[in-house]
Design a protein around this motif. Structure first.
Motif, PDB file in Angstrom:
ATOM      1  N   TYR A   1      -3.051 -11.741   6.871  1.00 17.85           N
ATOM      2  CA  TYR A   1      -1.810 -11.019   6.579  1.00 17.85           C
ATOM      3  C   TYR A   1      -1.307 -11.374   5.185  1.00 17.85           C
ATOM      4  CZ  TYR A   1       3.125  -9.853   6.586  1.00 17.85           C
ATOM      5  OH  TYR A   1       4.366  -9.385   6.236  1.00 17.85           O
ATOM      6  N   TRP A   2      -1.274 -12.677   4.895  1.00  9.40           N
ATOM      7  CA  TRP A   2      -0.745 -13.111   3.599  1.00  9.40           C
ATOM      8  C   TRP A   2      -1.652 -12.712   2.447  1.00  9.40           C
ATOM      9  CZ3 TRP A   2       4.086 -13.676   3.635  1.00  9.40           C
ATOM     10  CH2 TRP A   2       4.740 -14.205   4.746  1.00  9.40           C
ATOM     11  N   ASP A   3      -2.972 -12.674   2.709  1.00  9.50           N
ATOM     12  CA  ASP A   3      -3.901 -12.202   1.677  1.00  9.50           C
ATOM     13  C   ASP A   3      -3.568 -10.761   1.280  1.00  9.50           C
ATOM     14  OD1 ASP A   3      -5.159 -14.579   1.871  1.00  9.50           O
ATOM     15  OD2 ASP A   3      -7.108 -13.809   2.518  1.00  9.50           O
ATOM     16  N   HIS A   4      -3.315  -9.948   2.290  1.00 10.29           N
ATOM     17  CA  HIS A   4      -2.989  -8.546   2.034  1.00 10.29           C
ATOM     18  C   HIS A   4      -1.722  -8.411   1.208  1.00 10.29           C
ATOM     19  CE1 HIS A   4      -5.485  -5.434   3.975  1.00 10.29           C
ATOM     20  NE2 HIS A   4      -6.055  -6.516   4.488  1.00 10.29           N
ATOM     21  N   GLN A   5      -0.713  -9.158   1.623  1.00 11.58           N
ATOM     22  CA  GLN A   5       0.568  -9.104   0.910  1.00 11.58           C
ATOM     23  C   GLN A   5       0.411  -9.569  -0.541  1.00 11.58           C
ATOM     24  OE1 GLN A   5       3.890  -8.407   2.213  1.00 11.58           O
ATOM     25  NE2 GLN A   5       2.572  -7.323   3.639  1.00 11.58           N
ATOM     26  N   LEU A   6      -0.286 -10.678  -0.689  1.00 10.98           N
ATOM     27  CA  LEU A   6      -0.468 -11.250  -2.029  1.00 10.98           C
ATOM     28  C   LEU A   6      -1.206 -10.254  -2.923  1.00 10.98           C
ATOM     29  CD1 LEU A   6       0.137 -14.145  -3.278  1.00 10.98           C
ATOM     30  CD2 LEU A   6      -2.319 -14.515  -3.113  1.00 10.98           C
ATOM     31  N   ALA A   7      -2.255  -9.652  -2.366  1.00 15.79           N
ATOM     32  CA  ALA A   7      -3.084  -8.729  -3.153  1.00 15.79           C
ATOM     33  C   ALA A   7      -2.290  -7.468  -3.514  1.00 15.79           C
ATOM     34  CB  ALA A   7      -4.343  -8.364  -2.374  1.00 15.79           C
ATOM     35  N   GLU A   8      -1.496  -6.999  -2.577  1.00 17.65           N
ATOM     36  CA  GLU A   8      -0.761  -5.761  -2.821  1.00 17.65           C
ATOM     37  C   GLU A   8       0.244  -5.933  -3.969  1.00 17.65           C
ATOM     38  OE1 GLU A   8       2.358  -3.255  -0.208  1.00 17.65           O
ATOM     39  OE2 GLU A   8       0.534  -3.939   0.799  1.00 17.65           O
ATOM     40  N   HIS A   9       1.067  -6.982  -3.897  1.00 18.12           N
ATOM     41  CA  HIS A   9       2.057  -7.188  -4.958  1.00 18.12           C
ATOM     42  C   HIS A   9       1.387  -7.690  -6.236  1.00 18.12           C
ATOM     43  CE1 HIS A   9       4.857  -6.351  -1.874  1.00 18.12           C
ATOM     44  NE2 HIS A   9       4.619  -7.466  -1.206  1.00 18.12           N
ATOM     45  N   GLY A  10       0.384  -8.540  -6.069  1.00 14.94           N
ATOM     46  CA  GLY A  10      -0.326  -9.071  -7.234  1.00 14.94           C
ATOM     47  C   GLY A  10      -0.981  -7.954  -8.040  1.00 14.94           C
ATOM     48  N   ALA A  11      -1.496  -6.948  -7.352  1.00 19.99           N
ATOM     49  CA  ALA A  11      -2.184  -5.853  -8.052  1.00 19.99           C
ATOM     50  C   ALA A  11      -1.217  -5.087  -8.954  1.00 19.99           C
ATOM     51  CB  ALA A  11      -2.837  -4.917  -7.037  1.00 19.99           C
ATOM     52  N   VAL A  12       0.040  -4.970  -8.526  1.00 16.73           N
ATOM     53  CA  VAL A  12       1.033  -4.296  -9.378  1.00 16.73           C
ATOM     54  C   VAL A  12       1.243  -5.116 -10.656  1.00 16.73           C
ATOM     55  CG1 VAL A  12       3.430  -3.503  -9.553  1.00 16.73           C
ATOM     56  CG2 VAL A  12       2.180  -3.271  -7.385  1.00 16.73           C
ATOM     57  N   LEU A  13       1.312  -6.443 -10.488  1.00 17.04           N
ATOM     58  CA  LEU A  13       1.500  -7.307 -11.662  1.00 17.04           C
ATOM     59  C   LEU A  13       0.306  -7.189 -12.611  1.00 17.04           C
ATOM     60  CD1 LEU A  13       2.931 -10.577 -10.020  1.00 17.04           C
ATOM     61  CD2 LEU A  13       4.150  -8.550 -10.811  1.00 17.04           C
ATOM     62  N   ILE A  14      -0.884  -7.237 -12.037  1.00 20.54           N
ATOM     63  CA  ILE A  14      -2.092  -7.226 -12.872  1.00 20.54           C
ATOM     64  C   ILE A  14      -2.228  -5.912 -13.638  1.00 20.54           C
ATOM     65  CG2 ILE A  14      -4.625  -7.274 -12.821  1.00 20.54           C
ATOM     66  CD1 ILE A  14      -4.315  -9.168 -10.326  1.00 20.54           C
ATOM     67  N   THR A  15      -2.051  -4.791 -12.942  1.00 26.04           N
ATOM     68  CA  THR A  15      -2.224  -3.500 -13.631  1.00 26.04           C
ATOM     69  C   THR A  15      -1.145  -3.297 -14.699  1.00 26.04           C
ATOM     70  OG1 THR A  15      -1.046  -2.451 -11.807  1.00 26.04           O
ATOM     71  CG2 THR A  15      -3.418  -2.281 -11.762  1.00 26.04           C
ATOM     72  N   THR A  16       0.069  -3.738 -14.402  1.00 25.81           N
ATOM     73  CA  THR A  16       1.140  -3.574 -15.399  1.00 25.81           C
ATOM     74  C   THR A  16       0.883  -4.468 -16.605  1.00 25.81           C
ATOM     75  OG1 THR A  16       2.644  -3.237 -13.548  1.00 25.81           O
ATOM     76  CG2 THR A  16       3.643  -3.458 -15.705  1.00 25.81           C
TER      77      THR A  16
END
Ligand SMILES: Nc1ncnc2c1ncn2[C@@H]1O[C@H](COP(=O)(O)OP(=O)(O)OP(=O)(O)O)[C@@H](O)[C@H]1O
Ligand SMILES: [Mg+2]
Length: 404
Positions: free
Chosen positions: A189-204
């Motif tokens: 669950y936490w992997d999913h959450q981390l990846a979802e928000h982290g991906a916004v940071l990375i792409t931006t």
């Protein structure tokens, strides 16, 4: 955009300040320890809703008020002229009984969350010690990126807050797993959450650093006056496109760096790559009880002619790089919002040679408002001073300068 009015109550050494401000150049002169940096910090606080030089917001509260007043509070009010509209940003800090600081934010008189207030006023702050963005630790560069991007991208600001929360929870779980007190299934669950928000940071970050790179390159060329070429490269903690790692310890050829025109990254693909990466590092993470990959481990590199300035730059190159970055940040904000941010320059003239001073002054021409501090009027030409609004500060009191 520009500030038309600033009110400070019990902010650092300003017990009560009411200041009307015109657009254009503003010079604030004062001897050491009179309140020059504090004033710029206050304006930057209104833009970012956060203290610049401290994590403990109590430190910006006037210490005498904290000790002597029965109900001490600190207040910052800024009136902003932006695209023909007038905005009012107010921040109040109140100590609570449990020793915390309660922060109340208002936009046009209405209570708001930080997310809705950050970036209503845009400001770029340039300090002599900003050279540490080049010479210092990666955490400084991440903090810099976060502050800059939060001002122009609300979605980034939201993702950052959520990512940091998830990271804390995930690390707590990893520590429990290391002690075998919990099962691994919860990690998914936490992997999913981390990846979802982290991906916004990375792409931006990926896109913004690409833009900063283009903008800073032009600025650097003008500052240094020769054809040295500056590159700003994003160094994510893992490469979402799985390219081989770049070794910045040696001089690089430009072809080895990121492509000229990066294809925008899709958030969903980056999230997937992030999750896969987390699966691969799972053993190590459980053993160490900490999240080892993700945007909280990102960095960026500044290369001049392929040489990493953090490792090998001369002092002058590092200073020019930091200045080019700040001017590029101003360009980036102008591009993103359609208006120039308020530029805050703290005692930077004394650090610059004549060529760089001229370039900074030229760059200022197009800016709607900037506030520059100095200890000495002689840092500026008489022509410039004649155009500028001149203020002087003595022990937290600001008065217009009267020549003669
Ligand atoms: N919370 C606070 N309450 C009261 N005074 C404070 C607070 N925080 C800082 N000060 C004081 O405010 C004064 C002005 O600080 P500031 O950094 O603005 O000076 P400055 O004019 O930029 O000086 P310099 O030229 O040395 O950079 C300092 O004497 C500092 O100790
Ligand atoms: Mg100062």
């Amino acid at each position: 955009m520009f500030l038309t009015r600033l009110v400070l109550i019990n902010f650092r050494n300003y017990t009560h300040l009411e200041l009307e401000l015109p657009p254009g150049p503003i010079v604030l002169r004062g001897d050491n320890a009179q309140g020059k940096t504090n004033l710029l910090e206050a304006v930057f606080f209104l833009a970012t809703t956060r203290a610049t030089f401290t994590r403990a917001e109590r430190q910006v509260m006037n210490w005498r008020a904290l000790q002597e007043e029965p109900f001490p509070y600190t207040r910052l009010e800024g009136r902003v002229q932006r695209g023909g509209r007038t905005l009012q940003v107010d921040i109040t800090l109140l100590p609570t009984e449990n020793g915390q600081i309660h922060k109340e934010l208002r936009l046009n008189g209405v209570k708001k969350r930080a997310l809705d207030v950050v970036g209503q006023l845009n400001a770029v702050l340039f300090l002599p010690e900003d050279i540490a963005l080049v010479t210092g630790a990666p955490a400084l560069r991440r903090r810099y990126l976060d502050i800059t991007l939060c001002q122009i991208k609300p979605a980034y600001c939201r993702a950052l807050a959520l990512y940091n929360q998830v990271l804390l929870q995930r690390n707590a779980l990893l520590r429990q797993l290391a002690e075998r007190r919990r099962g691994e299934d919860q990690l998914v669950y936490w992997d999913h959450q981390l990846a979802e928000h982290g991906a916004v940071l990375i792409t931006t970050r990926y896109e913004a650093i690409h833009q900063l790179d283009q903008l800073a390159r032009q600025r650097y060329r003008m500052l240094s006056g020769d054809d040295e070429r500056l590159c700003i490269c994003y160094a994510p903690s893992f490469d979402p496109e799985n390219r081989p790692a770049v070794d910045y310890q040696r001089p690089l050829h430009l072809e080895e760096l990121w492509p000229e025109q990066p294809t925008p990254l899709a958030v969903s693909e980056v999230a997937q790559a992030f999750r896969q990466r987390l699966e691969r590092t799972r053993r190590e993470e459980i053993a160490r009880g900490i999240t080892v990959v993700g945007p909280h481990r990102d960095d960026m590199h500044f290369l001049v002619d392929g040489v990493d300035m953090t490792l090998y730059g001369s002092r002058g190159q590092q200073r020019s790089t930091a200045l080019a970055l700040k001017l590029a940040e101003m360009d980036l904000m102008t591009r993103a919002t359609g208006e120039t941010p308020v530029l805050l320059l703290d005692d930077v003239m004394s650090e610059l040679d004549a060529r760089r001073r001229r370039h900074v002054m030229d760059a200022m021409q197009g800016v709607q408002q900037f506030i520059i501090t100095t200890t000495d009027w002689n840092d500026f030409t008489p022509q410039f001073l004649a155009r500028a609004h001149r203020l002087q500060v003595v022990a937290g009191r600001i008065t217009p300068f009267e020549a003669g």
